[in-house]
Design a protein around this motif. Structure first.
Motif, PDB file in Angstrom:
ATOM      1  N   PRO A  17       0.840  -1.208   0.000  1.00  0.00           N
ATOM      2  CA  PRO A  17       0.000   0.000   0.000  1.00  0.00           C
ATOM      3  C   PRO A  17       0.869   1.250   0.000  1.00  0.00           C
ATOM      4  CG  PRO A  17      -0.755  -1.591   1.640  1.00  0.00           C
ATOM      5  CD  PRO A  17       0.571  -2.067   1.168  1.00  0.00           C
ATOM      6  N   ARG A  66      -5.849   3.875  -3.496  1.00  0.00           N
ATOM      7  CA  ARG A  66      -5.984   2.447  -3.810  1.00  0.00           C
ATOM      8  C   ARG A  66      -4.794   1.651  -3.285  1.00  0.00           C
ATOM      9  NH1 ARG A  66      -7.205   2.729 -10.275  1.00  0.00           N
ATOM     10  NH2 ARG A  66      -8.717   4.456 -10.258  1.00  0.00           N
ATOM     11  N   GLY A  67      -5.093   0.456  -2.780  1.00  0.00           N
ATOM     12  CA  GLY A  67      -4.018  -0.453  -2.425  1.00  0.00           C
ATOM     13  C   GLY A  67      -3.435  -1.079  -3.682  1.00  0.00           C
ATOM     14  N   THR A 144       0.739   0.729   6.789  1.00  0.00           N
ATOM     15  CA  THR A 144      -0.589   0.169   6.521  1.00  0.00           C
ATOM     16  C   THR A 144      -0.680  -1.276   6.997  1.00  0.00           C
ATOM     17  OG1 THR A 144      -0.802   1.585   4.575  1.00  0.00           O
ATOM     18  CG2 THR A 144      -2.329  -0.258   4.749  1.00  0.00           C
ATOM     19  N   ILE A 148      -3.152  -2.779   9.919  1.00  0.00           N
ATOM     20  CA  ILE A 148      -4.096  -3.877   9.660  1.00  0.00           C
ATOM     21  C   ILE A 148      -3.884  -4.992  10.676  1.00  0.00           C
ATOM     22  CG2 ILE A 148      -4.689  -5.710   8.024  1.00  0.00           C
ATOM     23  CD1 ILE A 148      -4.096  -3.677   5.780  1.00  0.00           C
ATOM     24  N   GLU A 151      -5.264  -3.860  14.069  1.00  0.00           N
ATOM     25  CA  GLU A 151      -6.726  -3.913  14.143  1.00  0.00           C
ATOM     26  C   GLU A 151      -7.195  -5.349  14.374  1.00  0.00           C
ATOM     27  OE1 GLU A 151     -10.740  -2.867  11.535  1.00  0.00           O
ATOM     28  OE2 GLU A 151      -8.760  -2.454  10.695  1.00  0.00           O
ATOM     29  N   VAL A 257      -4.024 -10.600   3.714  1.00  0.00           N
ATOM     30  CA  VAL A 257      -4.946  -9.509   4.041  1.00  0.00           C
ATOM     31  C   VAL A 257      -4.158  -8.273   4.458  1.00  0.00           C
ATOM     32  CG1 VAL A 257      -5.212 -10.109   6.486  1.00  0.00           C
ATOM     33  CG2 VAL A 257      -7.066  -8.945   5.280  1.00  0.00           C
ATOM     34  N   GLN A 258      -2.921  -8.454   4.921  1.00  0.00           N
ATOM     35  CA  GLN A 258      -2.105  -7.311   5.347  1.00  0.00           C
ATOM     36  C   GLN A 258      -1.623  -6.460   4.182  1.00  0.00           C
ATOM     37  OE1 GLN A 258       0.298 -10.000   8.247  1.00  0.00           O
ATOM     38  NE2 GLN A 258       0.721  -7.896   8.833  1.00  0.00           N
ATOM     39  N   GLY A 260      -3.421  -5.724   1.417  1.00  0.00           N
ATOM     40  CA  GLY A 260      -4.482  -5.000   0.733  1.00  0.00           C
ATOM     41  C   GLY A 260      -4.996  -3.819   1.535  1.00  0.00           C
ATOM     42  N   GLY A 261      -6.073  -3.267   1.046  1.00  0.00           N
ATOM     43  CA  GLY A 261      -6.720  -2.185   1.767  1.00  0.00           C
ATOM     44  C   GLY A 261      -6.202  -0.808   1.402  1.00  0.00           C
ATOM     45  N   THR A 262      -6.829   0.182   2.001  1.00  0.00           N
ATOM     46  CA  THR A 262      -6.509   1.575   1.733  1.00  0.00           C
ATOM     47  C   THR A 262      -5.216   1.980   2.435  1.00  0.00           C
ATOM     48  OG1 THR A 262      -8.865   2.100   1.558  1.00  0.00           O
ATOM     49  CG2 THR A 262      -7.354   3.938   1.949  1.00  0.00           C
ATOM     50  N   THR A 264      -2.570   4.040   4.489  1.00  0.00           N
ATOM     51  CA  THR A 264      -2.689   5.065   5.516  1.00  0.00           C
ATOM     52  C   THR A 264      -2.144   6.390   4.976  1.00  0.00           C
ATOM     53  OG1 THR A 264      -0.508   4.527   6.406  1.00  0.00           O
ATOM     54  CG2 THR A 264      -2.413   3.395   7.369  1.00  0.00           C
TER      55      THR A 264
END
Length: 326
Positions: A17, A66-67, A144, A148, A151, A257-258, A260-262, A264
């Protein structure tokens, strides 16, 4: 100083990311110098095959949040051979590319060094969630991935406390324990298992049991995927020695999963600063260097000092994690 009219940019290795922020910054800063920019698809594999497209200010619009990577990435073990690298060199020459920007981690920068030694003006940008790359205190994607993981730890801690359980949480990082150590510190883990310091299953059991005997409602062990006793091996061991813990135990593997995502805000800003720094380095006539963040400033380090060198974790942080777990 070599006159630059056209550059190419690629992302290689595992996606991180913030890569898109770096692509955007490289493109727009280069365009501001009236340079043409070519985006290489699928990393070194695409470089060998000539899979490119022109990048414009509009091409890289609306991508920072975007990731992943707009340009894509792919493993290319064949790039270790000189014959394959010569194919890439031929493509660069045929398309009149004056310099190449490589956004990626340790393996990617090893490939960048190999091209530099063949005469290609190359600048690397430090990007890997593992944070194992020398030449940059922190790399694009780390913040990021760490958030993740944190969280997930916070969520699992809630479940663990509700059911009086222990959790083994395996995080990514390859052979580097940075993500596991920092996630363990920030998440309040009872024990952290990393590749840099071998920890036996018996020691993990002792720490989890100690938490149980102190009257805690839960216990957490954060484990790096590259540790000698990783999540899978520890899970198998505890299936045969469950009585040693006191708690009922569950294992969670975070895996990809670590990645991906938006991104920071930190990773967007870091990608932007390092991408801009790569263009600035080329403007100064620098090549064969990695652009990273050192002492809070964007700086360059020769690729010869970076490629194949694994960053060392501060042992004081591991000691601190042990003290705080009590």
């Amino acid at each position: 100083m070599r006159v630059i009219k056209r550059i190419a940019v690629l992302t290689s290795g595992g996606d991180a990311p913030g890569m898109n922020a770096a692509i955007r910054a490289v493109t727009r800063c280069a365009l501001a110098q009236d340079w043409d920019v070519l985006g290489v698809r699928r990393g070194y594999a695409g470089l060998v095959e000539g899979e490119v497209e022109p990048l414009t200010g509009r091409t890289v619009s609306n991508i920072m949040q975007r990731g992943g990577t707009l340009l894509g990435s792919a493993r290319c073990p064949e790039f270790e051979t000189e014959d394959t690298r010569r194919k890439a060199l031929y493509w660069l020459q045929q398309n009149r590319v004056d310099a190449l920007v490589v956004i990626g981690g340790n393996g990617s920068q090893t490939g960048a060094l190999a091209l530099a030694e063949m005469g290609v003006p190359v600048v690397g940008v430090a990007s890997t969630i593992d944070n194992d790359l020398a030449g940059s205190e922190i790399t694009i994607g780390v913040d990021t991935a760490l958030n993740i993981a944190l969280e997930a730890i916070d969520r699992l801690k809630t479940t663990a406390s509700s059911h009086q359980r222990a959790f083994l949480i395996e995080v990514m990082g390859r052979k580097c324990g940075y993500l596991a150590l920092m996630a363990g510190l920030a998440g309040g883990a009872e024990i952290v298992v990393i590749p840099e310091r071998e920890t036996t299953p018996e020691e993990v059991a002792r720490q989890l049991r100690a938490a149980y005997e102190r009257g805690k409602k839960h216990a957490l062990a954060v484990v790096a995927e590259g540790a000698v006793h990783n999540g899978g091996k520890l899970d198998a061991w505890f299936r045969e020695h469950s009585a040693q813990i006191g708690f009922d135990l569950r294992t969670t593997t975070l895996g990809h999963v670590q990645r991906g995502g938006t991104p920071t805000a930190f990773d967007r800003l870091l990608g932007t600063r390092l991408g801009a720094g790569a263009v600035a380095a080329l403007m100064r006539g620098e090549q064969g260097v990695l652009v990273g963040l050192n002492e809070g400033r964007v700086a360059t380090t020769p690729l010869k000092e970076v490629a194949g060198v694994r960053k060392v974790i501060d042992p004081e942080l591991f000691r601190l994690a042990s003290v705080l777990a009590q």
